[in-house]
Design a protein around this motif. Structure first.
Motif, short mmCIF file in Angstrom:
data_model
loop_
_atom_site.label_atom_id
_atom_site.label_comp_id
_atom_site.label_asym_id
_atom_site.label_seq_id
_atom_site.Cartn_x
_atom_site.Cartn_y
_atom_site.Cartn_z
N ASP A 195 0.85 -1.19 0.00
CA ASP A 195 0.00 0.00 0.00
C ASP A 195 0.89 1.24 0.00
OD1 ASP A 195 -1.75 2.08 0.34
OD2 ASP A 195 -2.63 1.34 2.21
N PRO A 196 1.00 1.91 -1.14
CA PRO A 196 1.87 3.10 -1.22
C PRO A 196 1.50 4.20 -0.23
CG PRO A 196 1.23 2.36 -3.41
CD PRO A 196 0.41 1.58 -2.44
N ASP A 197 0.25 4.20 0.24
CA ASP A 197 -0.19 5.24 1.17
C ASP A 197 -0.08 4.81 2.64
OD1 ASP A 197 -0.91 6.99 -0.91
OD2 ASP A 197 -2.82 5.95 -1.17
N ALA A 198 0.51 3.65 2.89
CA ALA A 198 0.63 3.17 4.27
C ALA A 198 1.46 4.15 5.11
CB ALA A 198 1.29 1.80 4.28
N GLU A 199 1.07 4.28 6.36
CA GLU A 199 1.76 5.20 7.26
C GLU A 199 2.96 4.50 7.88
OE1 GLU A 199 0.97 8.73 10.41
OE2 GLU A 199 -0.69 7.72 9.43
N VAL A 200 4.05 4.48 7.13
CA VAL A 200 5.29 3.87 7.60
C VAL A 200 6.44 4.77 7.14
CG1 VAL A 200 5.41 2.39 5.53
CG2 VAL A 200 6.77 1.83 7.56
N SER A 201 7.38 5.01 8.04
CA SER A 201 8.54 5.84 7.69
C SER A 201 9.78 5.30 8.38
CB SER A 201 8.31 7.30 8.08
OG SER A 201 8.11 7.42 9.48
N LEU A 202 10.94 5.66 7.83
CA LEU A 202 12.22 5.22 8.37
C LEU A 202 13.06 6.43 8.73
CD1 LEU A 202 14.49 3.19 8.99
CD2 LEU A 202 15.02 3.17 6.53
N ASN A 203 13.44 6.51 9.97
CA ASN A 203 14.36 7.54 10.44
C ASN A 203 15.77 7.00 10.32
OD1 ASN A 203 15.67 9.65 11.79
ND2 ASN A 203 15.22 8.80 13.81
N VAL A 204 16.52 7.50 9.35
CA VAL A 204 17.90 7.07 9.13
C VAL A 204 18.82 7.89 10.03
CG1 VAL A 204 19.77 6.90 7.45
CG2 VAL A 204 17.41 6.38 6.76
N ILE A 205 19.53 7.20 10.91
CA ILE A 205 20.40 7.88 11.87
C ILE A 205 21.83 7.76 11.37
CG2 ILE A 205 21.14 7.97 14.29
CD1 ILE A 205 18.42 6.46 14.87
N LYS A 206 22.35 8.84 10.83
CA LYS A 206 23.69 8.82 10.24
C LYS A 206 24.73 8.55 11.32
CE LYS A 206 22.69 11.80 6.29
NZ LYS A 206 23.03 13.05 5.57
N GLY A 207 25.54 7.53 11.09
CA GLY A 207 26.58 7.17 12.04
C GLY A 207 26.09 6.38 13.23
N GLY A 208 24.78 6.12 13.30
CA GLY A 208 24.21 5.39 14.43
C GLY A 208 24.64 3.93 14.42
#
Length: 219
Positions: A179-192
């Motif tokens: 589902d392209p409209d799904a409420e999912v996101s990724l927080n990319v933590i640089k160097g984490g």
């Protein structure tokens, strides 16, 4: 059962009532007159075993010990390795029955193995989970369609050598494909790294985000 001090909070150890033993942070009796949000924390592999105190070593209860306020009931079960969604939901049901947890505000969060467990719980029981946060974990694409029904916030460090960030990208892409409209996101933590992202439990952001969502139950 026993009580121990954890900062200003009282933590209760519950054994023998559910398949997983768990630690509980309840709200005080005055606040408990109203139904409370329930936060379920699923630990990673290093905290597995039979010593329930290990669950305080990082994550939500550790953050509370360091002064983080978490507005609601917290349950932190301990597994001996891996997470069974059915056994986690058993604890959710126990908390609803015994501690006045709000069935419309059930939130699951986890780290590493607990991140995978979070996706499995939300994936198998999307009708029960209001929102989910998975940190430095991943998920099974078999649940991708079901996971479109749950708001999900993924977090992963780019320098994670234990669980590569590709694992979080993979489950996010599978959900978006369903589902392209799904409420999912990724927080990319640089160097984490795999361990440094634990600091997310010590900030209001993930708790405030989860609390934005409710799961309306069908009558």
């Amino acid at each position: 059962m026993f009580f121990s001090s954890l900062g200003a909070q009282e933590i209760q150890a519950i054994r023998g009532e559910t398949a997983y033993p768990f630690l509980l942070k309840n709200v005080n009796s005055a606040e408990n007159l109203e139904k409370q949000p329930l936060f379920v924390f699923l630990h990673g592999r290093s905290l597995s075993g039979s010593n329930l105190d290990r669950v305080k070593r990082y994550g939500v209860l550790y953050a509370i010990n360091k002064g983080q306020e978490v507005p609601g009931i917290v349950v932190a079960p301990q597994s001996r390795g891996g997470w069974d969604p059915d056994k986690v939901i058993e604890i959710v049901d126990y908390a609803i029955e015994h501690y006045n947890a709000d069935p419309e505000r059930i939130y699951v969060c986890g780290m590493s193995m607990g991140g995978y467990g979070t996706m499995d719980v939300a994936g198998k029981y999307p009708e029960r989970i209001a929102a989910a946060v998975a940190i430095c974990g991943g998920g099974s694409s078999q649940y991708a369609v079901n996971l479109t029904q749950v708001p999900i916030w993924l977090h992963h460090g780019t320098a994670d050598r234990a669980v590569p960030i590709s694992e979080s990208r993979k489950i996010m892409n599978a959900i978006k494909k369903a589902d392209p409209d799904a409420e999912v996101s990724l927080n990319v933590i640089k160097g984490g790294t795999h361990g440094s992202v634990e600091r997310l439990f010590h900030d209001d952001a993930i708790y405030n985000w989860m609390l934005k969502f409710r799961k309306k139950h069908k009558s």
